[in-house]
Design a protein around this motif. Structure first.
Motif, PDB file in Angstrom:
ATOM      1  N   ILE B  52       0.723  -1.428   0.086  1.00  0.00           N
ATOM      2  CA  ILE B  52       0.034  -0.057   0.048  1.00  0.00           C
ATOM      3  C   ILE B  52       0.889   1.150   0.146  1.00  0.00           C
ATOM      4  O   ILE B  52       0.697   2.071  -0.800  1.00  0.00           O
ATOM      5  CB  ILE B  52      -0.965   0.173   1.328  1.00  0.00           C
ATOM      6  N   MET B  55       2.392   1.552  -3.362  1.00  0.00           N
ATOM      7  CA  MET B  55       1.312   2.150  -4.306  1.00  0.00           C
ATOM      8  C   MET B  55       1.318   3.768  -4.137  1.00  0.00           C
ATOM      9  O   MET B  55       0.991   4.458  -5.025  1.00  0.00           O
ATOM     10  CB  MET B  55       0.155   1.425  -4.313  1.00  0.00           C
ATOM     11  N   GLU B  56       1.010   4.022  -2.902  1.00  0.00           N
ATOM     12  CA  GLU B  56       0.864   5.503  -2.603  1.00  0.00           C
ATOM     13  C   GLU B  56       1.948   6.394  -3.201  1.00  0.00           C
ATOM     14  O   GLU B  56       1.867   7.287  -3.708  1.00  0.00           O
ATOM     15  CB  GLU B  56       0.608   5.684  -1.047  1.00  0.00           C
ATOM     16  N   ALA B  59       2.001   6.476  -7.190  1.00  0.00           N
ATOM     17  CA  ALA B  59       0.813   7.373  -7.753  1.00  0.00           C
ATOM     18  C   ALA B  59       1.078   8.230  -8.776  1.00  0.00           C
ATOM     19  O   ALA B  59       0.644   8.384  -9.934  1.00  0.00           O
ATOM     20  CB  ALA B  59      -0.209   7.719  -6.777  1.00  0.00           C
ATOM     21  N   ARG B  60       1.785   9.205  -8.274  1.00  0.00           N
ATOM     22  CA  ARG B  60       2.352  10.532  -9.044  1.00  0.00           C
ATOM     23  C   ARG B  60       3.162  10.057 -10.521  1.00  0.00           C
ATOM     24  O   ARG B  60       3.239  10.845 -11.040  1.00  0.00           O
ATOM     25  CB  ARG B  60       3.071  11.366  -8.378  1.00  0.00           C
ATOM     26  N   GLN B  62       2.511   7.650 -12.605  1.00  0.00           N
ATOM     27  CA  GLN B  62       2.039   6.839 -13.518  1.00  0.00           C
ATOM     28  C   GLN B  62       1.471   7.474 -14.498  1.00  0.00           C
ATOM     29  O   GLN B  62       1.004   7.102 -15.560  1.00  0.00           O
ATOM     30  CB  GLN B  62       0.369   6.403 -12.807  1.00  0.00           C
ATOM     31  N   MET B 258       1.565   0.476 -12.139  1.00  0.00           N
ATOM     32  CA  MET B 258       1.266   0.208 -10.824  1.00  0.00           C
ATOM     33  C   MET B 258       1.152  -1.175 -10.339  1.00  0.00           C
ATOM     34  O   MET B 258       1.678  -1.520  -9.177  1.00  0.00           O
ATOM     35  CB  MET B 258      -0.075   0.799 -10.455  1.00  0.00           C
TER      36      MET B 258
END
Lengths: 370, 370
Positions: B52, B55-56, B59-60, B62, B258
């Protein structure tokens, strides 16, 4: 000697080498990172801050399967384009949708028409169903509408591909010309109108969406202007029965939950999109200036890249490309005859274009043998 | 009357209705959310906190395309299973890989063998290439290895599907039985060994991986024990030439950036996986207890769900299912003859199993017409 399971005839006939080489593969081979990643027509400006914040918030929810109907994203896309939900299908990028279109409309041996040097992934998927490509040369660095039409008729092609705005040349046709092309197409020929760069060019290049016509599929993506290439999400707009036919074979759980959520949020932030469009336009001007300062000719572009005529033949432009790669600048180039005199540079962040401006003279000098 | 583009013959012959109804679609139809989401064999425990957090953080990022080679994830998966990178291919969940396998090994009209009531998405993809299903009934709630073998030989099937541990019954075969089955298979028949639940059952059910054998493809996923159903990512392990054949047709940019990152991180946190496996085992015991307290018979399970024999016929079990759905408990049930006497309940969080325990008696009473 052990026997093996036989591949189906279509797959057995395909080449093992494939056209997909990402910058990561090049970095692995080189053993070092690029300083400017301006080769894949990604958006260095990234997605909207709203999208990033939403993705961060939902990271922990990814234990749930995605909605196989992509419902909320279809609702958002339908509203955005003023069509019904029944006119939208979502896929794993335009690439994923192209694979489905190939299976839907192309039987083994069928001719499929595209431009010589146009999107190679389309060609890959046509080969994957045993289709036969009939290619039409570009004219004046644009896809030739008359040429495509002539080839469709001559080959009785069930499928034709047109990218508008175009990749890899950045050129475009005005909507009225595209409409003329559509109206002249045989009703039995499906047109894939790939508008991956649709948000980035003049609005006058985009025909009004007409979902009554059963032989046009418009394709859009979150990979370009929306800055979400990594999430793998695009959508197609078409007449409702055409959309229903996608349901028969698509991977219903193919588009990630994160992608569906990000797509909804991206469509909701059109103000951010406008800032990207403006920054891309400024970046195009900057790339064009850099090209001209080096005696090269930038082509007009309706996309997030500028294709630059290096003024000599294909081997020369290839040397320029290689010179830039060796100087840690990731760009790409068209390879088809006539187009191969060019390199293709994506709009990047200011510091990436600084690197390009700094390294281009050396790459040119090396290509010229100085 | 306007003409339309013709669908290719295989696609034209397919039904328009498809078997994919997610809980979101049911919630839309009902107009309210489920209180317990324990029907899709997701992991309510979610992914590792490390996953988690990663992934956080990304995120930017992507805006970048995914690596079309899925390289880092292949390296991680290969190391995890002690095989070479050349023995791994990554896809958009096992579903995406099954679609490719169907195209690779099944020509129109070919017979493909599976169990009657086994994974419907496999059947969907076989139909999508014009294959013909030959189904073998379960025996004692297990897939019948002898029956599958017999059908393969009789039908000269190029492809056979086996899920071990099994969905929807939760049953399993010990590795030595699976190996005996593999060794008895014709060398020209490809086996898809779907091990989506492989991490959740006894280790003794998993044969040692043998990548020298060109007619076995093992499939694994991040959707179940790893708690990442939403990212759409699975992988297959096979002999190197088999893996190379996937390259010919797969959507090279199909698995999101991701997903690739999350997959690497998930494999790296085996300690978290162990906690999930323990929680799933406890959840299975709890579901079994609830079933027994209501006079029903839970089947032994090597998965993250428990299939419960409701003690009567299919229509009765369907009423129990409907009773639970109407009480806001999302579960599913097998539909094939012989299996349809059961409902299938996924391990959920404690409060979800509380809801199930609370609502089951009412659903049973209603089904019995009390």
């Amino acid at each position: 000697m052990r026997q093996r399971p036989a591949l189906s005839p279509i797959i057995a006939a395909l080449p093992s080498t494939v056209p997909f080489v990402g910058p990561e593969a090049q970095e692995r081979e080189r053993g070092r990172a690029f300083r400017a990643r301006i080769g894949a027509n990604e958006s260095s400006f990234g997605p909207s801050p709203r999208v990033i914040a939403r993705m961060e918030r939902v990271a922990r929810d990814q234990w749930m399967y995605c909605d196989p109907d992509n419902y909320e994203l279809k609702v958002a896309a339908a509203a955005h384009h003023d069509v019904a939900v029944e006119n939208v299908v979502v896929g794993e990028g335009i690439d994923g949708l192209l694979s489905l279109v190939a299976r839907m409309y192309v039987a083994p041996g069928d001719a499929v028409v595209t431009s010589l040097g146009a999107y190679p992934t389309f060609n890959f998927h046509i080969a994957g169903v045993g289709g036969r490509l009939a290619t039409v040369p570009y004219e004046n660095d644009r896809e030739s509408l008359d040429g495509l039409l002539e080839a469709v008729v001559k080959e009785r092609a069930p499928l034709v591909y047109l990218s508008n705005p175009d990749n890899p040349m950045g050129s475009w046709w005005e909507a009225k010309e595209v409409i003329r092309f559509i109206e002249a197409l045989p009703e039995t020929t499906m047109l894939v109108l790939d508008e991956a760069y649709g948000e980035l060019g003049p609005a006058s290049a985009l025909p009004a969406i007409d979902i009554s016509r059963p032989n046009v599929i418009r394709m859009r993506t979150f990979s370009k202007a929306y800055g979400l290439a990594g999430i793998r999400c695009g959508y197609a707009i078409a007449e409702a029965e055409v959309i229903r036919d996608f349901e028969k074979i698509r991977n219903h759980y193919g588009v990630s939950r994160m992608a569906q959520i990000a797509g909804v949020e991206a469509l909701a932030d059109q103000a951010y999109l406008e800032t990207v469009v403006a920054r891309v336009a400024a970046g195009r001007r900057r790339i064009a200036d850099i090209a001209e300062q080096n005696g090269l000719k930038p082509l007009a572009s309706a996309t997030n890249f500028v294709t630059i005529d290096c003024g000599h033949d294909g081997p020369f432009a290839l040397k320029v490309l290689q010179g830039l790669l060796s100087r840690d600048v990731f760009i790409r180039k068209p390879m088809a005859p006539g187009l191969d005199r060019c390199i293709r540079v994506s709009v990047g962040l200011d510091h990436e274009l600084d690197v390009f401006a700094w390294e281009l003279p050396g790459a040119l000098a090396a290509a010229r043998g100085n």
